[in-house]
Design an enzyme around this catalytic site. Structure first.
Site, mmCIF file in Angstrom:
data_model
loop_
_atom_site.group_PDB
_atom_site.id
_atom_site.type_symbol
_atom_site.label_atom_id
_atom_site.label_comp_id
_atom_site.label_asym_id
_atom_site.label_seq_id
_atom_site.Cartn_x
_atom_site.Cartn_y
_atom_site.Cartn_z
ATOM 1 N N CYS A 59 46.774 33.042 49.123
ATOM 2 C CA CYS A 59 45.406 32.174 49.189
ATOM 3 C C CYS A 59 45.412 30.986 48.144
ATOM 4 C CB CYS A 59 44.187 32.906 48.954
ATOM 5 S SG CYS A 59 44.264 34.335 47.736
ATOM 6 N N HIS A 62 39.397 28.904 44.037
ATOM 7 C CA HIS A 62 40.606 29.602 43.674
ATOM 8 C C HIS A 62 41.886 29.028 43.313
ATOM 9 C CE1 HIS A 62 42.490 33.822 45.028
ATOM 10 N NE2 HIS A 62 41.807 33.947 43.960
#
EC number: 3.1.6.4
Length: 518
Positions: free
Chosen positions: A81, A144
């Site tokens: 990710c 993230h």
């Protein structure tokens, strides 16, 4: 000279395109199209009805494809990710934008709350560049790219943020490790499992509904102010632990993961309907995709399907990096089309700049292509797809061929001792009798290649936290025992490195899998 002339013609056409679709801003000046990027988390290539998922529970996304363009050959820039998201927002491979590890070969980098690093200040992110064209930008959901103040989304071009710096792992005891915070802009407004509850037993959580409302409100505000907007809707309901709101729980034939997909599909339908109701659909470019392949380690109950493709998240096989992708722009992108352009998540950076009438930064390499020629003119561009894991190039696709340079990233000693078989729950038949996957048939159907298509309880994990892939059932053929002159030991002092498998090209029948049903 012909290539230069073609490039110049496209630049002129692009300027005319932007002017032709531009609305009028508050002061009567031309306004470039709005940009809406819908990024899913751990959603697999085979999770949508239009991609052949048998239960066909995604009517809104299927309609989006019928009204727009499907990209069956669209790739992430990394099978994890954080580096994938960094690549999207910078238009650059993780090996260029800093999202790779230096303390071990072929190790992906990401930013859980234990990691203090993040996106470098030297990187220019898409929302910052879009400011030059007057865009207002918002991120909804998972960032993230670092949780410390210097990595905050509002420090890198976004004007608004509602969401979290990390995934919704937990719950934690708030002593040794706190629960993950949720932010509105600079203010922490709560934490997962506390102010924003997630019931890990039932899977109930209202987060997707909250993220949906954030998106709808933002679109309405920008339309009222007649400002071009960039909305990055990066929700994470399909990342384990999977969640859905109460009205969707228990409604899918695919279990809890399917419930989450159904709620996402419903949310996308509401967003597209709002654009139509506000009469800005023809001035809004929308693109739907995922950050990496489905996590087979969570399958079948909390992981998706990578369709016919090999393995999943954390691997550089097709199942780890080939993603669902749909472009929607009524009145501009021809409806019901399938483009076989090799696409990359990095292309969304370059394409978005092109839509805004901007050029990529000239002081650095940009890896993303402008997809507008493919979407608007059906023009295909030859380009390679690079499959990186950490700082190591694992494979390359060019045309109809894919070359695997490495398929195993743990130490050769572990491989020889059959550690992978122990972790996979298989019986070691002979020392060193490891199954070394070296070829991949991209167009084939494999019974173990997609977690949720056949929710088999015995399906072993498709990924290994510390390595590329345990070569158990995640392969198409079993080669002979590797030759003894393969390298042994670690490629970097103190850490495991890529092992085995010389480069081998395969012709998998091309990337043409047939026209998906629209």
């Amino acid at each position: 000279m012909a290539a230069v002339a073609a490039a110049m013609r496209w630049r002129v056409l692009r300027v005319l395109l932007v002017l032709s679709v531009a609305g009028l801003g508050a002061k009567g000046t031309p306004q470039p199209p709005n940009i809406l990027l819908l990024l899913m988390d751990d959603m697999g290539w085979g999770d949508l009805g239009v991609y052949g998922e048998p239960s066909r529970e995604t009517p809104n996304l299927d309609r989006m494809a019928a009204e727009g363009m499907l990209f069956p050959n669209f790739y992430s820039a990394n099978p994890l990710c954080s580096p994938s998201r960094a690549a999207l927002l910078t238009g650059r491979l993780p090996i260029r934008n800093g999202f790779y590890t230096t303390n071990g070969q072929a190790r992906n980098a990401y930013t859980p709350q234990e990691i203090v690093g993040g996106i470098p200040d030297t990187e220019l992110l898409l929302p910052k560049l879009l400011k030059q064209a007057g865009y207002v930008s918002k991120i909804v959901g998972k960032w993230h790219l670092g949780h410390r103040p210097q990595f905050h989304p509002l420090k890198h071009g976004f004007d608004e943020w509602f969401g979290s710096p990390n995934c919704h792992f937990g719950p934690y005891d708030n002593r040794a490790r706190p629960n993950i915070p949720v932010y509105r802009d600079w203010e922490m407004v709560g934490r997962f499992y506390e102010e924003f509850p997630i019931n890990t037993k039932t899977g109930e959580a209202n987060l997707t509904q909250i993220y949906l409302q954030e998106a709808l409100d933002f679109i309405k505000r920008q339309q009222a102010a007649q400002r071009p907007f960039f909305l990055y809707w990066a929700i994470d309901a399909t990342h384990a632990p999977v969640y859905a709101s109460k009205p969707f729980l228990g409604t899918s034939q695919r279990g809890r993961y399917g419930d989450a997909v159904r709620e996402i599909d419903d949310s996308v339908g509401k967003i597209l309907n709002l654009l139509t109701d506000l009469r800005i659909a023809e001035n809004t470019f929308v693109f739907f995709t995922s950050d990496n392949g489905a996590a087979l380690i969570s399958a079948p109950k909390q992981g998706g399907s990578n369709g016919p493709f090999l393995c999943g998240k954390q691997t550089t096989f097709e199942g780890g990096m080939r993603e669902p992708a749909i472009a929607w722009w009524p009145g501009h992108i021809p409806a019901g089309q399938v483009s076989h352009q090799l696409g990359s998540i990095m292309d969304l950076f370059t394409t978005s700049l092109s839509l805004a009438g901007l050029e990529p930064p000239s002081d650095r390499v940009t890896d993303g292509l402008d997809l507008l020629p493919a979407m608007l003119q059906g023009q295909l561009t030859d380009r390679p797809i690079f499959y990186y894991r950490g700082n190591t190039l694992m494979a390359v696709t060019l045309g109809q061929y894919k070359a695997h340079f490495w398929t195993w990233t743990n130490s050769w000693e572990e491989f020889s001792q059959d550690h992978w078989m122990v972790e996979a729950g298989l019986e070691a038949t002979a020392p060193g009798r490891g199954l070394l996957p070296r070829t991949e048939y991209l167009g084939s159907h494999h019974p173990h290649a997609g977690g949720a298509h056949e929710a088999a309880s015995h399906l072993p994990p498709g990924t290994r936290p510390g390595g590329e892939v345990p070569p158990q059932l995640c392969q198409h053929r079993v080669p002979e025992r590797p030759p003894q002159d393969h390298p042994s030991g670690s490629a970097a002092p103190g850490g495991p490195g890529p092992r085995a498998a010389p480069a081998e090209c395969v012709q998998p029948g091309g990337h043409e899998l047939g026209t998906p049903r629209l």
